[in-house]
Scaffold this motif. Structure first.
Motif, mmCIF file in Angstrom:
data_model
loop_
_atom_site.group_PDB
_atom_site.id
_atom_site.type_symbol
_atom_site.label_atom_id
_atom_site.label_comp_id
_atom_site.label_asym_id
_atom_site.label_seq_id
_atom_site.Cartn_x
_atom_site.Cartn_y
_atom_site.Cartn_z
ATOM 1 N N THR A 178 0.797 -1.230 0.000
ATOM 2 C CA THR A 178 0.000 0.000 0.000
ATOM 3 C C THR A 178 0.830 1.281 0.000
ATOM 4 O OG1 THR A 178 -0.312 0.303 2.398
ATOM 5 C CG2 THR A 178 -1.787 -1.260 1.301
ATOM 6 N N ASN A 186 -0.102 3.405 -5.459
ATOM 7 C CA ASN A 186 -1.391 3.059 -6.054
ATOM 8 C C ASN A 186 -1.210 2.648 -7.509
ATOM 9 O OD1 ASN A 186 -2.898 3.720 -3.715
ATOM 10 N ND2 ASN A 186 -2.811 5.888 -4.255
ATOM 11 N N ILE A 226 -8.175 -3.787 -1.666
ATOM 12 C CA ILE A 226 -7.407 -2.699 -1.072
ATOM 13 C C ILE A 226 -7.586 -1.417 -1.886
ATOM 14 C CG2 ILE A 226 -5.126 -1.972 -0.281
ATOM 15 C CD1 ILE A 226 -6.406 -4.491 1.087
ATOM 16 N N SER A 244 -7.643 3.307 -1.263
ATOM 17 C CA SER A 244 -7.105 4.414 -0.456
ATOM 18 C C SER A 244 -7.813 4.549 0.886
ATOM 19 C CB SER A 244 -7.221 5.729 -1.235
ATOM 20 O OG SER A 244 -8.570 5.968 -1.613
ATOM 21 N N ALA A 282 -6.317 1.460 3.106
ATOM 22 C CA ALA A 282 -4.888 1.167 2.983
ATOM 23 C C ALA A 282 -4.159 1.267 4.318
ATOM 24 C CB ALA A 282 -4.249 2.100 1.964
ATOM 25 N N ARG A 331 -2.191 -1.738 6.158
ATOM 26 C CA ARG A 331 -0.742 -1.596 6.358
ATOM 27 C C ARG A 331 -0.314 -2.067 7.744
ATOM 28 N NH1 ARG A 331 0.127 4.067 5.124
ATOM 29 N NH2 ARG A 331 -0.599 3.445 3.049
#
Length: 295
Positions: free
Chosen positions: A50, A53, A66, A68, A71, A75
């Motif tokens: 992540t 992109n 996954i 934004s 993410a 993570r």
């Protein structure tokens, strides 16, 4: 943990494609990404953890696509060891791990407990109070693996962990990766064929942003069956001429001339068929099979 990568593409400005329609299924154990520098391995891994992109396509981790929005949460369950991990030279090993634990928002008690466990697992207990600048390259990689494991993640991604290490330290790193893979998914990116052969359950070969092979090590080796031979040539001139017609993987000078190991789609005169190894198969797939597909 299960990872499903579907039709992943990464295109930079000016139309350069770092990844071209990548699709992969990755399960528990050690999964190898094998390929030369510039093949797209690091770009793929940065997307998986992540930090980048993709242009298009999806990454599905345990049923979650996954994006934004999720993410940062994803993570937290991923450990990452990049090829170049910036370690402060004046911090000790213990201070370094504590620093990364603070960055990961771990509590003091959790940091102390986990650091003690990781120092033992990575055989760094006796070096815990040494400064980073005093460590060998292999020890620094072990510190890097320890920091990737601080949150006890289900997914660990490591980029070229054995590059530049001596043979003994390379073996230690491989054994450590194999040890910590139990119950986890580890993605190992490397251009060192021996690393993949030693510890990977499955692998993918990348070439110029594309996947040109996925499967197990035995499946890869099987592809090169009946395509690896040895033959004696008399001198350097004959060797040079032979190399223009065949892919040579090794040559050994003997009292009878030069014994050449090579890859070919057919048996040449006075040659002997050999059992392929993983290096033969890797070169065969990259230089012969892939070129046929690309035409």
């Amino acid at each position: 943990m299960f990872i499903e990568v579907s039709n992943l593409e990464m295109q930079y400005h000016k139309g350069t494609k770092a990844l071209d329609n990548i699709s992969l299924s990755i399960g528990e154990g050690v999964f190898g990404l094998l390929g030369e520098n510039g093949a797209g391995k690091t770009t793929l891994m940065r997307i998986l953890v992540t930090l980048m992109n993709q242009t298009s396509g999806t990454v599905n981790i345990d049923g979650t696509i996954i994006n934004s929005k999720n993410a940062s949460k994803t993570r937290c369950n991923i450990g990452y060891l990049p090829q170049e991990l910036g370690l402060h030279p004046n911090l000790t090993v213990r201070e370094t791990l504590d620093y990364f634990g603070i960055l990961s928002l771990m509590s003091l008690s959790d940091r102390k407990k986990q650091i003690a466990i990781l120092l033992e697992e990575t055989n760094l207990e006796e070096h815990a109070n040494k400064k980073i600048r005093q460590l060998s390259g292999g020890m620094k990689r072990r510190v890097g693996l320890a920091q990737a494991m601080l949150n006890n993640p289900n997914l660990i991604v490591v980029d070229e962990p054995t590059t530049g290490l001596d043979p003994e330290e390379r073996i230690r790193i491989r054994m450590l990766i194999s040890k910590i893979s139990k119950g986890r998914t580890i993605i190992l990116s490397t251009h060192v064929v021996e690393d993949v052969a030693s510890i990977c359950n499955k692998l993918a070969i990348m070439e110029k942003g594309e996947i040109i092979f996925t499967g197990s090590v035995p499946e890869l080796i099987n592809i090169a069956n009946n395509h690896v031979f040895t033959k004696n040539v008399q001198n350097e001139a004959e060797l040079i001429q032979f190399s223009k017609q065949h892919i040579i993987t090794n040559s050994v000078y003997t009292s009878k001339g030069i014994c050449v190991r090579f890859i070919s789609d057919f048996k040449v005169e006075d040659s002997v068929a050999e059992n392929p190894n993983i290096e033969d198969a890797y070169i065969y797939v990259r230089n012969t099979l892939h070129k046929k597909v690309s035409k």
